[in-house]
Design a protein around this motif. Sequence first.
Motif, PDB file in Angstrom:
ATOM      1  N   ALA A  70     -20.120  -6.825   4.519  1.00  0.00           N
ATOM      2  CA  ALA A  70     -18.667  -6.659   4.627  1.00  0.00           C
ATOM      3  C   ALA A  70     -18.326  -5.302   5.240  1.00  0.00           C
ATOM      4  O   ALA A  70     -17.436  -5.207   6.096  1.00  0.00           O
ATOM      5  N   ARG A  84      -3.027  -0.940   6.830  1.00  0.00           N
ATOM      6  CA  ARG A  84      -4.287  -1.694   6.989  1.00  0.00           C
ATOM      7  C   ARG A  84      -5.387  -1.101   6.112  1.00  0.00           C
ATOM      8  O   ARG A  84      -6.165  -1.826   5.525  1.00  0.00           O
ATOM      9  N   GLU A  87      -4.716  -2.148   2.536  1.00  0.00           N
ATOM     10  CA  GLU A  87      -5.100  -3.549   2.344  1.00  0.00           C
ATOM     11  C   GLU A  87      -6.615  -3.686   2.228  1.00  0.00           C
ATOM     12  O   GLU A  87      -7.117  -4.392   1.351  1.00  0.00           O
ATOM     13  N   TYR A  88      -7.321  -3.017   3.127  1.00  0.00           N
ATOM     14  CA  TYR A  88      -8.786  -3.093   3.114  1.00  0.00           C
ATOM     15  C   TYR A  88      -9.337  -2.506   1.819  1.00  0.00           C
ATOM     16  O   TYR A  88     -10.223  -3.081   1.187  1.00  0.00           O
ATOM     17  N   ARG A  89      -8.823  -1.364   1.420  1.00  0.00           N
ATOM     18  CA  ARG A  89      -9.276  -0.712   0.206  1.00  0.00           C
ATOM     19  C   ARG A  89      -9.052  -1.613  -1.006  1.00  0.00           C
ATOM     20  O   ARG A  89      -9.935  -1.784  -1.842  1.00  0.00           O
ATOM     21  N   GLN A  90      -7.866  -2.217  -1.085  1.00  0.00           N
ATOM     22  CA  GLN A  90      -7.536  -3.075  -2.213  1.00  0.00           C
ATOM     23  C   GLN A  90      -8.409  -4.329  -2.240  1.00  0.00           C
ATOM     24  O   GLN A  90      -8.937  -4.702  -3.285  1.00  0.00           O
ATOM     25  N   SER A  91      -8.593  -4.965  -1.093  1.00  0.00           N
ATOM     26  CA  SER A  91      -9.402  -6.186  -1.071  1.00  0.00           C
ATOM     27  C   SER A  91     -10.873  -5.879  -1.351  1.00  0.00           C
ATOM     28  O   SER A  91     -11.548  -6.639  -2.050  1.00  0.00           O
ATOM     29  N   THR A  92     -11.374  -4.763  -0.828  1.00  0.00           N
ATOM     30  CA  THR A  92     -12.763  -4.379  -1.076  1.00  0.00           C
ATOM     31  C   THR A  92     -12.983  -4.070  -2.552  1.00  0.00           C
ATOM     32  O   THR A  92     -13.961  -4.516  -3.149  1.00  0.00           O
ATOM     33  N   GLU A  93     -12.058  -3.342  -3.147  1.00  0.00           N
ATOM     34  CA  GLU A  93     -12.172  -3.014  -4.567  1.00  0.00           C
ATOM     35  C   GLU A  93     -12.096  -4.271  -5.423  1.00  0.00           C
ATOM     36  O   GLU A  93     -12.886  -4.450  -6.346  1.00  0.00           O
ATOM     37  N   ALA A  94     -11.173  -5.161  -5.111  1.00  0.00           N
ATOM     38  CA  ALA A  94     -11.021  -6.390  -5.890  1.00  0.00           C
ATOM     39  C   ALA A  94     -12.246  -7.290  -5.757  1.00  0.00           C
ATOM     40  O   ALA A  94     -12.691  -7.900  -6.732  1.00  0.00           O
ATOM     41  N   THR A  95     -12.797  -7.359  -4.554  1.00  0.00           N
ATOM     42  CA  THR A  95     -13.936  -8.244  -4.308  1.00  0.00           C
ATOM     43  C   THR A  95     -15.229  -7.685  -4.869  1.00  0.00           C
ATOM     44  O   THR A  95     -16.025  -8.425  -5.453  1.00  0.00           O
ATOM     45  N   ARG A 138     -11.600   4.687  -2.408  1.00  0.00           N
ATOM     46  CA  ARG A 138     -10.458   4.943  -3.307  1.00  0.00           C
ATOM     47  C   ARG A 138      -9.837   6.316  -3.021  1.00  0.00           C
ATOM     48  O   ARG A 138      -8.630   6.479  -3.130  1.00  0.00           O
TER      49      ARG A 138
END
Length: 141
Positions: A70, A84, A87-95, A138
């Motif tokens: 990823a 952007r 968004e990337y930080r949030q999706s990476t952290e969540a995933t 983060r």
Amino acid sequence: MTDKPWRLNQLGAMADEWIAEREMFLSSMQVYLQNHLQHFPTAEVEPSSDNAYTAELDAIGDRLCQFTRALDGMPWYQLRSRERLAEYRQSTEATFGPPAIADAQRMAALAPPAWANAAHDALRRGIGLQHHILQVLRDMP
């Protein structure tokens, strides 16, 4: 103008210098890893069969590889805007965040068979680097 050929003692001196720099780099990297990576204390160790241990290691290794893919697949030039990047930080952290914590805790609880000590340690360090990368994301402004 002609270049003089290298003499053996010059090549030896260069090799010694390169080895010294390599050792300094490796030493610095070891200190960095010890000081900056999250460490999960070893919990009560669970003995397991070779097959069960290998299955656990494979599953954890697959998740770590997915994280690496990823990161590798993300075109970083697309993250120039704050939106952007957020968004990337949030999706990476969540995933990857919660599974990485669970994997680190699981690795701390597993007792590797003697033949797997090096792989076990390498995977624990890989997960530590994953935690560090997630922390860097983060902390990015």
